[in-house]
Enzyme design. Structure first.
Site, PDB file in Angstrom:
ATOM      1  N   TYR A   1       0.888  -1.203  -0.060  1.00  0.00           N
ATOM      2  CA  TYR A   1      -0.032  -0.149  -0.171  1.00  0.00           C
ATOM      3  C   TYR A   1       0.907   1.248   0.190  1.00  0.00           C
ATOM      4  CZ  TYR A   1      -3.489  -3.469   1.490  1.00  0.00           C
ATOM      5  OH  TYR A   1      -4.368  -4.616   1.553  1.00  0.00           O
TER       6      TYR A   1
ATOM      7  N   SER B   1      -3.813  -6.379   8.094  1.00  0.00           N
ATOM      8  CA  SER B   1      -4.366  -6.466   6.814  1.00  0.00           C
ATOM      9  C   SER B   1      -3.388  -7.331   5.979  1.00  0.00           C
ATOM     10  CB  SER B   1      -4.914  -5.226   6.226  1.00  0.00           C
ATOM     11  OG  SER B   1      -5.837  -5.772   5.186  1.00  0.00           O
ATOM     12  N   TYR B   2      -3.211  -7.020   4.816  1.00  0.00           N
ATOM     13  CA  TYR B   2      -2.237  -7.599   3.809  1.00  0.00           C
ATOM     14  C   TYR B   2      -0.863  -7.675   4.817  1.00  0.00           C
ATOM     15  CZ  TYR B   2      -0.016  -9.352  -0.280  1.00  0.00           C
ATOM     16  OH  TYR B   2       0.745  -9.872  -1.274  1.00  0.00           O
TER      17      TYR B   2
ATOM     18  N   TRP C   1     -10.899  -3.971  -3.049  1.00  0.00           N
ATOM     19  CA  TRP C   1      -9.666  -4.163  -3.001  1.00  0.00           C
ATOM     20  C   TRP C   1      -9.002  -4.396  -4.509  1.00  0.00           C
ATOM     21  CZ3 TRP C   1      -5.648  -7.866  -3.752  1.00  0.00           C
ATOM     22  CH2 TRP C   1      -4.397  -7.566  -3.162  1.00  0.00           C
TER      23      TRP C   1
ATOM     24  N   ASP D   1     -14.550  -6.934  12.198  1.00  0.00           N
ATOM     25  CA  ASP D   1     -13.352  -6.771  11.264  1.00  0.00           C
ATOM     26  C   ASP D   1     -13.464  -8.042  10.233  1.00  0.00           C
ATOM     27  OD1 ASP D   1     -10.949  -6.722   9.539  1.00  0.00           O
ATOM     28  OD2 ASP D   1     -10.228  -8.440  10.886  1.00  0.00           O
TER      29      ASP D   1
ATOM     30  N   HIS E   1     -12.312  -3.074  10.330  1.00  0.00           N
ATOM     31  CA  HIS E   1     -11.207  -3.287   9.576  1.00  0.00           C
ATOM     32  C   HIS E   1     -10.011  -2.022   9.379  1.00  0.00           C
ATOM     33  CE1 HIS E   1      -8.588  -5.836   7.371  1.00  0.00           C
ATOM     34  NE2 HIS E   1      -8.197  -5.038   6.471  1.00  0.00           N
TER      35      HIS E   1
END
Length: 575
Positions: free
Chosen positions: A40, A116-117, A164, A256, A291
């Site tokens: 990101y 997250s990722y 996404w 989440d 999230h």
């Protein structure tokens, strides 16, 4: 400590690809290092972290004496190569850690963090053999990609997937323009326009022909692999938790989209991890968050001043213990949860809670459980008489999403939402307990065991746990879905025989809530929750390839009582 900040520091992977990182390192001497690998943009402001952010404070780490490395993962922003979600994260992460160990400012102790990722890159690294790695701290991230994020119960999390992919494709197009790899800005402009109104991406059918996403990228692969198969197994690190040897600090929120997977991961770590330290020293934190929002504030529900999250201090203490061998004066709890209803934090010794009593709340009705004003009931004693409730599911008019664990984080779409915006519909069955005289605590994994039939060969069953307030406000707590072709196995779809009754289990994620006196416990059942999940076409075909005109109406039935004891299974805590 005095430190040096270096931008775009290169390192080579084993296959010759150059990855770039921003590095905060000590001016003199050595320090333990914290690594975050992100798709990101390592320059993004939100990665600085801090209060109400799923990312802890970067400056907090630096001020605590840590070196910090923020790296663009392969194929994103400054880093070379091609980005394919998750595929290279294990080996690239190992190569990055090996590079850190070679630096004269590294003392050889490395931890990882990020949400997250960035959390999934940690699971990829920690379940591989990675010398120097001492601890990981994934936030809002599960170790499993298929059912933990993209296809829970076999149904695609549509609004998450479209958002996404549009975001990642837009970043890739911008990168191509900046590098001179393309001179046509039209795709970037199309994607940028879509991101201004991401919910509109979910309206197009067939989903496979979504114009903004184009063709030839991983979105096509995701749609082509709707079953859980080897495509997903290659990036399923939950199956490799037995190889994990370092402790985990897992942080997430009740709303989440990965909380179910993350809570299940913690159970696996406690029971399957490959070292006693990983099994005994790992920790779990769950707040009233989604999230991206750790404030605990939503339009229909405010959880109080204590709800606001700041993960920074807990992370510093965690890394101090395992990277510096400096445990805190007061040992951190293994599990720390925010109990909704009473809106208080509480420390626990394990997850699920050791005194959990799984209790069946049986479905009952006089045949008219439709809408919040119907006669559906939840009762502790199994009804002797069989009954049923019927509703019609039309894919052209799905039940709109009203709250839950999903993306995008749009008010009224995500988190706790008053269900009166949808529970008046005839395709929503509502089963409610009597008004409570005493508080009832529900903390843990929730599931629905239900007997269903349909006129279609495939359909969905959605289930939602709701707290009904004395004034009629009805707040969702957790929910789940099951695509009935996957009722026996996510790897082996099997169509139904129309009219035949099947007993199925719908996982409904996790929660912690005290239903207060004067409130009611309610279960809402339907066959759609759109655009949280993609709509089932009811045809038994390839859903992502079907247009709206191809879809058919299903008349669905919930059976209960007698030989068909449909029941909501709640984890009751009686203290």
């Amino acid at each position: 400590m005095k430190y040096v900040y270096e931008r775009n520091v290169p390192m080579k992977t084993r296959d010759g690809v150059t990855l770039y990182a921003n590095v905060w390192r000590p001016l003199e001497g050595q320090a333990p290092t914290l690594l975050m690998r992100t798709p990101y943009n390592k320059e993004a402001a939100f990665l600085v972290g801090g209060p109400a952010n799923v990312i802890p404070s970067l400056l907090g780490f630096v001020n605590a004496g840590y070196a910090v490395v923020l790296q663009d993962v392969r194929g994103t922003y400054e880093s070379d190569g091609d980005f394919t979600p998750l595929v290279d994260e294990s080996t690239d992460g190992q190569d990055t850690v090996a590079w850190i160990l070679e630096q004269d400012w590294s003392n050889g102790s490395i931890g990882t963090y990020g949400g997250s990722y960035m959390g999934m890159t940690q699971w990829a690294l920690a379940t591989a053999d990675t010398p120097g790695l001492r601890a990981i701290a994934p936030a809002v991230a599960s170790a499993e990609w298929y059912s933990g994020l993209l296809y829970p119960g076999g149904a695609m999390t549509l609004s998450n997937v479209t958002l996404w992919n549009a975001m990642m494709y837009a970043a890739d197009e911008q990168r191509g323009l900046q590098r001179g790899e393309t001179s046509d800005p039209s795709s970037l402009m199309r994607l940028g326009g879509a991101l201004m109104d991401p919910l509109s991406l979910n309206d197009a059918t067939p989903v496979a022909d979504l114009p903004v996403h184009g063709k030839g990228r991983w979105f096509d692969d995701w749609l082509a692999n709707a079953d859980f198969n080897d495509y997903w197994r290659t990036v399923d690190w939950s199956a490799r938790i037995g190889d994990l040897t370092v402790p985990v600090l897992a942080s997430t929120g009740w709303y989440d989209l990965k909380v179910h997977g993350q809570a299940a991961d913690f159970v696996r770590v406690r029971t399957e991890a490959g070292s006693q330290q990983a099994r005994e020293e790992s920790r779990l934190v769950i707040g009233p968050w989604d999230h991206t929002n750790l404030t605990g504030q939503y339009p229909d529900r405010y959880f109080g001043l204590q709800a606001a999250g700041d993960l920074s201090q807990s992370h510093v203490e965690f890394f101090d213990q395992f990277l510096r061998d400096e445990p805190p004066a007061t040992p951190a709890p293994r599990v720390r949860i925010f109990v909704m209803g009473i809106d208080q934090w509480r420390d626990e010794t394990d997850w699920p809670l050791t005194d959990t009593q799984y209790t069946d709340y049986h479905l009952a009705s006089g045949g008219a459980a439709n809408t919040r004003d119907g006669d559906g009931a939840l009762v502790l004693d199994a009804p002797a008489d069989e009954g049923q409730d019927d509703f019609t599911y039309d894919p052209r008019d799905p039940v709109p999403t009203a709250g839950g664990a999903l993306l995008p984080s749009v008010p009224g779409l995500v988190g706790p939402v008053d269900q009166r915006v949808v529970d008046h519909r005839q395709d929503v069955l509502c089963y409610a307990s009597p008004v409570l005289d005493e508080p009832v605590e529900v903390t843990g994994f929730v599931e629905l065991k239900v007997f269903v039939s349909s006129t279609a060969v495939d359909t969905d069953i959605t289930a939602k746990l709701v707290d009904v307030f004395p004034d009629g406000k009805a707040i969702n707590l957790c929910d789940g879905v099951l695509r009935l072709r996957y009722r026996d196995d996510l790897s082996k779809p099997e169509l139904m025989t129309p009219g035949e009754v099947y007993e199925v289990t719908v996982p409904m994620s996790v929660t912690s809530n005290v239903f207060l006196p004067g409130h009611r416990i309610r279960l809402d059942i339907s066959s759609s929750n759109f655009p949280h999940y993609d709509r089932n076409s009811n045809t038994g075909g390839t859903i992502s390839s079907e247009a709206l005109d191809d879809m058919v109406v299903a008349d669905n039935t919930v059976h209960h009582g007698g030989a068909r004891p449909s029941r909501l299974v709640l984890p009751i805590i009686a203290r």
